[in-house]
Design an enzyme around this catalytic site. Sequence first.
Site, PDB file in Angstrom:
ATOM      1  N   HIS A 157       0.809  -1.226   0.000  1.00  0.00           N
ATOM      2  CA  HIS A 157       0.000   0.000   0.000  1.00  0.00           C
ATOM      3  C   HIS A 157       0.840   1.273   0.000  1.00  0.00           C
ATOM      4  CE1 HIS A 157      -4.010  -1.841   0.639  1.00  0.00           C
ATOM      5  NE2 HIS A 157      -3.304  -2.803   1.179  1.00  0.00           N
ATOM      6  N   ASP A 365       3.686   9.340  -1.772  1.00  0.00           N
ATOM      7  CA  ASP A 365       2.517   8.636  -1.249  1.00  0.00           C
ATOM      8  C   ASP A 365       2.181   7.468  -2.159  1.00  0.00           C
ATOM      9  OD1 ASP A 365       0.419   8.111   0.472  1.00  0.00           O
ATOM     10  OD2 ASP A 365      -0.350  10.159   0.420  1.00  0.00           O
TER      11      ASP A 365
END
Length: 462
Positions: A157, A365
């Site tokens: 993730h 991110d």
Amino acid sequence: MSRLIVVSNRVTTPKAGHTASGGGLAVALHAALRENGGIWFGWSGEVTDQFTGHINFQREQGVTTATIDLEEQDVDEYYNGYANRTLWPLFHYRIDLAEYEREFAGGYERVNERFADTLTPLIDPADVLWVQDYHLLPLGEGLRRRGAANRMGFFLHIPWPPRRLLYTLPEAADLVRTLFAYDVVGFHTQEWLSSFEDFVGAEMGAVIEPDGVIRLGDRTIRVIVCPIGIDAAEFVAASKSPRARLAHRQMRDSAVGRDMIIGVDRLDYSKGLEERFLGYERFLRDHPEERKEVFLLQIAPPSRGEVASYQKIRAGLDSLSGRINGAYADLDWTPIRYVNQGYSRDVLAGVYRAARIGMVTPLRDGMNLVAKEYVAAQDPDDPGVLILSRFAGAAAQLTEAVLVNPYSAEELSDAILLALRMPLDERQRRWRKMMDNVLSEDVGWWRQRFTDALMASEATPA
């Protein structure tokens, strides 16, 4: 149909009469588990004096959760240590903050072994396993050593760092080699996947074949790009709920006719909050005519408060926001409203809808679901403008956002001015294209794409 076993560091347990909490990931995994009659396994978040391997089973809304408690030393070394002080900064390109301690690595290995020991008796031969995120990279290897011959997938993730950064980790090759125990490994973006291929090819001698197949010795894995989304339909509905409408009205009333810029980020150095404040300060300095026409609302719930680097960023943001407000505020206007607490998804949906600009500017991110939530919450007739970092995984999908380099205060300042002056027809056009992506590649699409790839794979022998 095969049963699905999801494994993650923490487990989200739904409460009777409530929807699954924990955001889009929890919603997607609960849906998959209800469809397949599976188990969600992981740490309870609780600490025990001595690890026993006791499993606490719960069943709510058709989902069975199985959780274990960890010792305080486990939490210190595995979670606060290796996961959050070694892997997290390294994978977000902050090797200056990464701490390489043998006891951290030892605790990480020990907890993954405890997960494997405890989970193995729960696995049936036909089960399919889906392991989530950087806390559990070597878990698949541990399960294979204990005889698991099941289909097994892993999804990351967060970003995957470039080869030269990753090799600062002393045990990098050994850790990466454990990923070859899985059948399918998923990444959010092609960039992260390419960085993984570069490392295993150049440093480990793996053979990169077409169609995402990688061979290392006698092991073969398939790698896929599979960007996670939000539960778009649910979030659109949340933006129209009574609590959202109340939050929207409260924000409109408190804005006193001014345009609001919204930022919602966990308090983390990867989110670029200091850089965002500096870019906003540059905007105030360069455009004095706009000062009382706009304000920034930054919501930043604290996280990992026991880690020194997180304490430092909180102190830095407190100081920076105070300095900017001291320099530019007036009797009837405060440039920055800085809030250190979290809010429910429906309240946030109303706040997003009230904001003329959504500012999502992480330094790095893996995806960033706030960007997609901001888009989903907008009024189609009068949508706001998303300012998005080029270094967020979401930038690969939300190409109609105003893409920026968050390290440049000038570029952030220019983007704010562009967004404030953007005509309605251009705002609508940009929003429509982004919303189409948010709806089509939602969290259900992500889950189905990964599990389809996993079901189509051949299980790796134990």
